[in-house]
Structure formats: C-alpha cells, structure tokens
Motif scaffolding. Structure first.
Motif, PDB file in Angstrom:
ATOM      1  N   VAL A  82      24.107 -33.426 -32.040  1.00 52.01           N
ATOM      2  CA  VAL A  82      22.863 -32.711 -31.749  1.00 52.01           C
ATOM      3  C   VAL A  82      21.893 -32.886 -32.919  1.00 52.01           C
ATOM      4  N   PHE A  83      20.586 -32.946 -32.608  1.00 50.13           N
ATOM      5  CA  PHE A  83      19.552 -33.025 -33.638  1.00 50.13           C
ATOM      6  C   PHE A  83      18.858 -31.673 -33.792  1.00 50.13           C
ATOM      7  N   GLY A  84      18.146 -31.540 -34.885  1.00 45.03           N
ATOM      8  CA  GLY A  84      17.432 -30.295 -35.140  1.00 45.03           C
ATOM      9  C   GLY A  84      16.415 -29.956 -34.077  1.00 45.03           C
ATOM     10  N   CYS A  85      15.770 -30.975 -33.504  1.00 42.77           N
ATOM     11  CA  CYS A  85      14.775 -30.711 -32.456  1.00 42.77           C
ATOM     12  C   CYS A  85      15.407 -30.041 -31.241  1.00 42.77           C
ATOM     13  N   ASP A  86      16.708 -30.261 -31.040  1.00 48.70           N
ATOM     14  CA  ASP A  86      17.400 -29.634 -29.922  1.00 48.70           C
ATOM     15  C   ASP A  86      17.690 -28.159 -30.180  1.00 48.70           C
ATOM     16  N   LEU A  87      17.493 -27.719 -31.420  1.00 49.02           N
ATOM     17  CA  LEU A  87      17.782 -26.335 -31.788  1.00 49.02           C
ATOM     18  C   LEU A  87      16.516 -25.505 -31.988  1.00 49.02           C
ATOM     19  N   LEU A  88      15.363 -26.064 -31.629  1.00 41.95           N
ATOM     20  CA  LEU A  88      14.107 -25.356 -31.855  1.00 41.95           C
ATOM     21  C   LEU A  88      13.996 -24.065 -31.050  1.00 41.95           C
ATOM     22  N   GLY A  89      14.776 -23.939 -29.992  1.00 44.81           N
ATOM     23  CA  GLY A  89      14.734 -22.713 -29.200  1.00 44.81           C
ATOM     24  C   GLY A  89      15.664 -21.620 -29.699  1.00 44.81           C
ATOM     25  N   GLU A  90      16.454 -21.901 -30.757  1.00 42.12           N
ATOM     26  CA  GLU A  90      17.368 -20.912 -31.304  1.00 42.12           C
ATOM     27  C   GLU A  90      16.581 -19.838 -32.078  1.00 42.12           C
TER      28      GLU A  90
END
Length: 307
Positions: free
Chosen positions: A185-193
């Motif tokens: 997973v990349f950081g952009c995939d965690l922007l909704g956290e």
C-alpha cells in the motif's frame, strides 16, 4: 532638517508589503498602536496620506504612498549597504536567520554548529515559525536569510534549493498497518484515514494540499482529527494511534529505524519537495553573510546563485 526617521520608513515599507498594520506589528515585534503612531507621524511630516483603510481594515497604498514606496525601499537598502561597507569582517556580526519547522529542527543544528567551528567569532539570532511567518520576517527585514520548505513569494524573494526532502505517510507500527505495508500500500491510499496534520501555513501542509489537488483527492475527504505545529508531538500522537500523518522523512528517520512508526511512500514516484535558502531580491550582503551562504552550498553539496 528631516522630520521623519528611518524607523518610520521601515514601518511604512513593512505595512505596504504586508497590507496590514496587524501583520506588520507582528513581523516587527511591535504593538499595533506603535505601528499606527509611526505611520501617523510620517504622514504628518510629509503632509500627505499614505494609506487607505476600508471597513474591513484592509490597508492599501494611496497614490502618494505608491510614489513614496520605491524611494523608501532604496533608502533602507542604501542604509544596509552603508553598514556593510564600514563593517570589519572580523568583528562579531549576528547572522539574522529564520527557519521554518523542519529545517529549524532537523537541518540547522548541525549546519550552525559546523559553521561555528569554522568561524568561532560568529553569533546567530535565529527566529522560528512556519513557512508563512518566516516569509513575513524576510519581507520586513527582521531576518536576512530564511530556510523554508515552500516558495510563497518568488516576486520579492530569491530561493535556492539546498536539500531535497521526501514527504512520507507515517502510521503506528501495529498489525493493521504492518499488513498494509506487506501488501504494498502507498501513502496516497491512506489519505482517508484519521489524520494528524501540520498547521496551515507550514511548508509541509502546502505540499500535501498541492499533492491532493494533483491527484484529484478532495480536501473535504481528509479526516483531520488534529492540527499540530510541532512534528515531535505529531510523531508521538501517530505512534500512540491518534492518526496517520504526512511528515518529512528527515523528521521521522529515527522513529522509523527504531520501529515506533511505519513510513509509506506516497506513491511509486515518491512525494518530494525542496528546502530553500530564501533572501530578498534587493538584499546586499555583508562579508560574513556571504561566507555563511557559501558554506551552506558546500555543506549540503548543492550549487547556488546566492551571493
């Protein structure tokens, strides 16, 4: 005999550049009433009105103020140059420096200590703030060399990149995020956290906002649980599970190596930004200042056109 002072001209130029009595007072470390009194005294001495003020307290130069502004800038610049010409290069001269959070905490301590070993007679006056505040201090002349993570005023300031910095998404080192790390997973995939963000006005916050715009990620979808102006506090909050955060790789290196945090590249290309040395376009440097800027170039191993 002149009926006005250099201090009045300095305050006039600062108000004109910041379009605000309040911001000028903050930049010059004066009270707003002192700034107003100096402007009133200058207007009285010149028998003209220099600023127009509307109901929203917005400040703009009058036609007479616009004519005075370039002359006042030249006078102040000439006075700084006069000081430089008569200065003994071996005397103690405070270097007036400003630094935003990341360079101030993670770059300048080693840089300043190294320069002191070369010039033990040198003295520093270092002021800290976010990138926006350092820009205000530069424009007002309160600092002469600034280290920032964002180019906010290229019309009036010169920027030289001295170091490339990566921004990474950091998370607590828990099984949930360990699994995401293994899954690529990349950081952009965690922007909704849930997110602990840097304060508005910081170079990091500006870089993250620009990154989300480029990716078409709506700012409204960012779940900010807190805004904090200290990366050390943010790292501790992230490690304790308060939320994820986008921070400088320089700032989190020890925590990642020690296993307190996990770091995710934002995307396959990585999110990179520069740390800049910023100076005013019209600045004339003393010998010690020029020597310090040359040292910065060699210390970080980059070429530069600042002289």
């Amino acid at each position: 005999m002149l009926k006005f002072s250099l201090k009045q001209l300095e305050i006039f130029v600062t108000v004109a550049e910041l379009n605000s009595f309040t911001n000028a007072a903050k930049a010059l470390y004066l009270t707003q009433s002192t700034v107003s009194a100096h402007i009133s005294g200058l207007e009285s001495a010149l028998n003209t009105r220099l600023f127009s003020r509307d109901a929203r307290r917005s400040v703009t130069l009058t036609a007479q103020g616009q004519r005075l502004y370039p002359a006042a800038k030249r006078i102040l610049s000439d006075c700084r140059e006069l000081t430089s010409l008569v200065e003994n290069r071996h005397e103690e001269l405070p270097l007036l420096l400003g630094a935003s959070t990341v360079p101030g905490q993670y770059l300048l301590p080693e840089l300043l200590a190294s320069f002191l070993r070369r010039r033990p007679d040198c003295r520093y006056l270092l002021r800290r703030g976010d990138s926006q505040q350092i820009h205000e201090l530069l424009r007002a002349g309160s600092v002469r060399i600034g280290f920032v993570g964002a180019r906010l005023d290229p019309a009036r300031l010169r920027y030289t990149p001295i170091l490339e910095d990566r921004l990474v998404m950091v998370t607590p080192n828990t099984p949930y995020y360990q699994e995401k790390k293994r899954a690529g997973v990349f950081g952009c995939d965690l922007l909704g956290e849930p997110t602990v963000a840097r304060e508005e006005g910081s170079g990091t916050d500006s870089a993250v906002a620009a990154y989300m715009r480029r990716r078409g990620f709506p700012a409204a979808k960012l779940r900010i649980v807190a805004r904090v102006d200290n990366p050390e506090t943010i790292k501790s909050m992230a490690a304790h599970g308060a939320g994820v955060s986008v921070l400088s790789a320089l700032a989190v290196r020890q925590e990642v190596e020690g296993g307190r945090l996990l770091a995710f590249e934002m995307d396959p290309a990585g999110l990179r930004r520069h740390i800049y040395a910023a100076v005013r376009q019209d600045e004339t440097f003393a010998e010690l200042e020029s020597q310090f800027l040359r040292f910065c170039r060699s210390f970080f191993g980059r070429s530069s056109d600042i002289e």
